[in-house]
Enzyme design. Structure first.
Site, short mmCIF file in Angstrom:
data_model
loop_
_atom_site.label_atom_id
_atom_site.label_comp_id
_atom_site.label_asym_id
_atom_site.label_seq_id
_atom_site.Cartn_x
_atom_site.Cartn_y
_atom_site.Cartn_z
N HIS A 364 0.89 -1.32 0.26
CA HIS A 364 0.34 -0.54 0.30
C HIS A 364 0.60 1.63 0.20
O HIS A 364 0.37 2.26 -0.50
CB HIS A 364 -0.96 0.24 1.48
CG HIS A 364 -1.84 -0.89 1.56
ND1 HIS A 364 -1.80 -1.39 2.91
CD2 HIS A 364 -1.94 -2.61 0.67
CE1 HIS A 364 -2.55 -3.04 3.23
NE2 HIS A 364 -2.23 -2.93 1.12
N ARG A 471 -5.39 2.75 -10.97
CA ARG A 471 -6.13 1.96 -10.42
C ARG A 471 -6.74 2.45 -8.80
O ARG A 471 -6.79 3.23 -8.40
CB ARG A 471 -4.40 1.96 -9.09
CG ARG A 471 -2.68 1.72 -10.19
CD ARG A 471 -2.37 2.15 -8.78
NE ARG A 471 -0.77 1.27 -10.25
CZ ARG A 471 -0.12 2.25 -10.22
NH1 ARG A 471 -0.16 3.15 -9.90
NH2 ARG A 471 1.14 2.55 -10.73
N ARG A 507 -7.86 0.40 -13.86
CA ARG A 507 -8.91 -0.88 -13.45
C ARG A 507 -9.44 -0.83 -12.40
O ARG A 507 -9.31 -0.24 -11.34
CB ARG A 507 -7.49 -0.92 -13.27
CG ARG A 507 -6.89 -2.92 -13.13
CD ARG A 507 -5.04 -2.46 -12.27
NE ARG A 507 -4.78 -2.12 -11.32
CZ ARG A 507 -3.72 -2.44 -10.89
NH1 ARG A 507 -2.98 -3.26 -11.82
NH2 ARG A 507 -3.63 -1.86 -9.80
N GLU A 606 -1.19 -10.19 -18.30
CA GLU A 606 -0.19 -11.05 -16.80
C GLU A 606 0.05 -12.61 -16.57
O GLU A 606 1.17 -12.58 -15.68
CB GLU A 606 -0.60 -10.06 -15.49
CG GLU A 606 -1.19 -8.86 -15.36
CD GLU A 606 -1.98 -8.13 -14.20
OE1 GLU A 606 -1.21 -7.86 -13.25
OE2 GLU A 606 -3.37 -8.05 -13.70
N ASN A 629 5.10 -6.01 -14.68
CA ASN A 629 5.56 -6.56 -13.18
C ASN A 629 4.89 -7.91 -13.04
O ASN A 629 6.44 -8.52 -12.63
CB ASN A 629 4.91 -5.53 -12.18
CG ASN A 629 5.82 -4.03 -12.47
OD1 ASN A 629 6.55 -3.82 -13.32
ND2 ASN A 629 5.50 -2.79 -11.56
N ASP A 630 4.06 -7.78 -12.80
CA ASP A 630 3.46 -9.55 -12.48
C ASP A 630 4.00 -10.33 -13.84
O ASP A 630 4.50 -11.33 -13.50
CB ASP A 630 1.72 -9.87 -11.91
CG ASP A 630 1.46 -9.35 -10.85
OD1 ASP A 630 2.37 -10.08 -10.63
OD2 ASP A 630 1.14 -9.42 -10.45
N ARG A 640 9.31 -10.85 -7.59
CA ARG A 640 10.04 -9.21 -7.46
C ARG A 640 10.03 -9.46 -6.63
O ARG A 640 10.60 -7.89 -6.48
CB ARG A 640 8.66 -8.92 -8.34
CG ARG A 640 7.37 -8.12 -7.88
CD ARG A 640 6.50 -7.47 -9.05
NE ARG A 640 5.34 -7.56 -8.58
CZ ARG A 640 4.66 -6.17 -8.39
NH1 ARG A 640 5.67 -4.98 -8.53
NH2 ARG A 640 3.68 -5.96 -8.44
N CYS A 677 2.19 -1.54 -19.16
CA CYS A 677 1.83 -0.96 -18.77
C CYS A 677 3.22 -1.82 -17.24
O CYS A 677 2.85 -2.46 -16.86
CB CYS A 677 0.65 -0.95 -18.09
SG CYS A 677 0.41 -0.14 -16.21
#
Length: 747
Positions: A364, A471, A507, A606, A629-630, A640, A677
């Site tokens: 967060h 987000r 999203r 992803e 990223n994922d 990661r 992204c």
């Protein structure tokens, strides 16, 4: 226990207080302490070992062993019984030391065959400083009273070390909180910052660990606990009745504040010679030690409540803490063990940087830090125990490095680096309103990621063409209750207003893994990143998804709307989510609300599985966004969050680049709009390579748009594609070296 071996902890602490009051150098104090303890414990040996570095203990004072071994005898963490105490944080009490597992004989100390051994950790609130040892020829276990006495002495030594009692000429310890310290952590948000420390929870320094008047200390404790209880009751009375989570926490506070057992243990500590502050901290240290061993989430939360309550009580007793009037510096760098998103948002853009001991790149706090464009370093182990409010500090968000109290040479080099970056920013500002058009005439769409209203001004200042990812989970994470549909609708409407007609891709709620709602029961999963998260939760519990989709439709109020579902792993999940979108549209039509002028419903790719979905999926989806990223961590099976492996695999590895190219080709065959992204989209070299293999749209943090646009405007994608293909044909594992040779001079 025989009279011969009885130990009076109050008498020992009284003598210890006298030693501390003497005008003596640090080494002399430690020497006097070992002599005093040996006399009081009626043992032949007392020794104090302190850490020289993270892995090495050094004999710093002794009574009974060879004095020439002081500062010469060293051992590794875990080596011998002393090293075992230091590694585990647990005492060792045995009547047969040579026969105990792990025993190490040290002939250089002149050590004889001592049977009895008691080793106790010297630690302060979880920070391990060393070990205190008493040894005796008698084959006996030390009594509970004797163990308590040594534990109390160890605690007092730790407190006095904090106050610098053992530094000076011939010092056993170096001065704390004065030397430059380098911390190597993990970068969670890029950027660099120079400023001064602002501790989220300031260290409370106990200046009087030993009581002069136990009756007076008991009165002080009772008065402080009464004040604490009144404060908790006041918080309960003003808490919102509907906020069950907050009420539960405050009820737990009240339970602990009124705990007779907690109070009794602190009173016993005072009766044995500790001050009120030291008694509170002793109980707090016990709770923290348990916290590190407990795996049950509920029990850990309760122990955390007790830890927080102890901090409040210590601040009442000492008058220390931010809330007592300490002034935040003009250039604050926030330091904390961890911090929630709501607390971080309270600080807002005042912060120049953030340093955390815990956290994760997807936490967060990291999400908020990215939204506010504040450099963030996580995993800076033990920095909260070393830093003091007002200390100068440098944050290198690119390297994940923190310089605390840096010397002038480091400051000068850091300022030069920041000056170069400032010049580059001026260059980026000059092309802000120009298109990201390559030398070969190819246009690349550059979009920004966002998650807060505070992000939206960057849409204009960065030169972004739109918001490629908004987000929506932040609005759920920063509160202690589920937001209402009307609240979300108003927020989404304001986001669209602020975008002034530019495309915003919303999203849907992406929670789970390391993003757990405060008011949602946590699910214990062995591997959360591969578990119940994102669209999987939305489809299993459709009520929240429906509410969010209705809020988005209402926010659009007849304007174009773009919605994207996260973590789609197979086509059926997309079709099920799309069905929920259709139901929301139908419901709004029946209610007479205006429908979006146009609607795009896309998915985040992803998982590798989606790259091989049927053509029907690619034809049905309105657009796709690669969640880099994922996808990268799943492709390489490299977490990661794990520093041991996350940097091991290169984005420009020919396998990964070929996989991305496969997705590009599939989308081209079905005319499906595609974007990339993630962090790699904002790295200029990677961005140029993505463009060269056919990606026409990239979404990144606002600060990255300038550097990416700059390199794209100086690059011929046809030439770069040839460089990539040649490197692959020649069998390179990564195209990076060849690409860097080509781009040198363009960066």
């Amino acid at each position: 226990m025989t009279q011969e071996h009885q130990t009076d902890s109050r008498q020992m602490l009284g003598r210890l207080r006298s030693v501390m009051a003497e005008d003596a150098a640090g080494q002399q104090r430690l020497d006097r302490i070992t002599t005093l303890i040996a006399e009081e414990m009626k043992t032949e040996v007392c020794s104090i070992y302190l850490f020289r570095d993270e892995d090495t203990l050094e004999l710093c004072a002794t009574e009974g062993l060879n004095p020439e071994a002081v500062h010469e005898t060293r051992m590794r963490l875990g080596e011998g019984l002393v090293g075992r105490v230091a590694r585990t944080g647990k005492l060792v009490n045995t009547d047969d030391a040579p026969g105990t597992r792990g025993f190490r004989y040290m002939p250089e100390t002149g050590e004889e065959a001592y049977s009895a051994f008691l080793g106790v950790p010297i630690q302060r609130l979880g920070e391990m400083l060393g070990v205190i040892v008493v040894q005796s020829k008698d084959a006996r276990s030390f009594s509970e009273e004797e163990v308590y006495a040594i534990e109390v002495v160890a605690m007092v030594i730790a407190e006095m070390a904090e106050l610098g009692a053992f530094v000076g000429e011939g010092a056993a310890m170096s001065a704390r909180h004065q030397q430059p310290v380098l911390f190597r952590g993990t970068s969670a948000q890029e950027g660099n910052a120079q400023g001064h420390v602002w501790l989220h929870e300031p260290r409370v320094v106990v200046t009087n660990p030993i009581a002069e008047d136990p009756h007076r200390e008991l009165e002080r404790l009772e008065s402080a606990v009464d004040e604490l209880r009144v404060g908790v009751d006041r918080m309960l009375s003003t808490a919102k009745s509907g906020d069950k989570e907050q009420l539960q926490v405050l009820e737990a506070y009240r339970m602990f504040a009124n705990s007779k057992g907690w109070m009794r243990r602190m009173e016993e500590d005072i009766s044995r010679g500790l001050s009120a502050e030291a008694a509170v901290e002793k109980e707090q240290s016990t709770a923290r030690a348990r916290m590190g061993q407990v795996t049950d989430v509920y029990l850990r939360d309760r122990l955390h409540d007790l830890d927080d309550l102890s901090n409040r009580l210590l601040r009442i007793l000492t008058g220390q803490g931010n809330e007592t009037g300490a002034e935040m510096p003009a250039d604050p760098i926030l330091i904390a063990r961890n911090i929630g998103p709501a607390e971080l948002l309270d600080y807002g853009r005042r912060l120049k940087g953030i340093i955390l001991e815990e956290g994760s790149v997807g936490s967060h706090a990291a999400i908020v830090a990215r939204a506010l464009a504040i450099p963030l370093v996580i995993h800076a182990s033990r920095i909260t125990t070393e830093a003091l409010n007002g200390d100068p500090v440098l944050v290198d968000g690119e390297q994940g490095i923190v310089h605390l109290r840096p010397d002038e040479s480091v400051i000068a080099a850091f300022r030069d680096k920041m000056a170069m970056q400032a010049k580059a920013q001026e260059r980026y500002a000059s092309i802000r309103n120009k298109p990201a058009e390559t030398l070969c005439g190819h246009h690349i769409g550059l979009h920004m990621n966002a998650g807060l209203m505070a992000d939206l001004p960057s849409l204009e200042s960065s030169g972004a063409e739109g918001v490629g990812l908004f987000r929506t989970e932040l609005q759920f994470l920063i509160r202690n209750h589920m937001p209402k549909r009307a609240e979300l609708s108003e927020l989404y409407s304001r986001v669209m207003d602020a975008a002034m007609g530019k495309r915003v891709v919303f999203r849907t709620l992406d929670i789970g893994s390391d993003k757990v709602l405060p008011y949602m029961k946590a699910v214990d999963e062995p591997n959360p990143a591969l578990g119940w998260r994102a669209v999987r939760i939305g489809l299993d519990k459709p009520g929240v998804m429906r509410m969010q989709l209705q809020a988005l439709v209402r926010a659009a109020a007849g304007r174009p709307l773009s919605v994207m579902f996260p973590f789609i792993a197979q086509r059926e999940e997309y079709f099920a989510a799309r069905d929920e979108m259709d139901k929301a549209l139908e419901r709004e039509r029946i209610l007479g609300h205006p429908l979006p002028e146009s609607l795009e419903v896309g998915a985040m790719l992803e998982t590798p599985s989606l790259a091989y979905a049927s053509d029907s999926f690619y034809e049905a989806v309105d657009f796709l966004s690669i969640g880099g990223n994922d996808l990268k961590q799943f492709f390489f099976a490299a977490d990661r969050e794990n520093e041991l492996v996350r940097k091991r695999y290169d984005t420009l590895n020919v396998s990964f680049l070929g996989f991305i190219e496969h997705i590009v080709d599939r989308c081209a065959a079905t005319n499906t709009p595609l974007s990339f992204c993630g962090e790699d989209a904002g790295r200029p070299v990677e961005a140029a390579c993505f463009a060269a293999i056919g990606l026409n749209s990239l979404s990144m943090r606002p600060a990255s748009i300038g550097p990416v646009k700059s390199i794209l405007r100086r690059t011929n994608l046809i030439e770069l594609r040839n460089v990539i293909d040649k490197a692959r044909d020649e069998g390179a594992q990564s195209v990076r070296p060849a690409v860097m040779d080509y781009l040198r001079g363009k960066l």
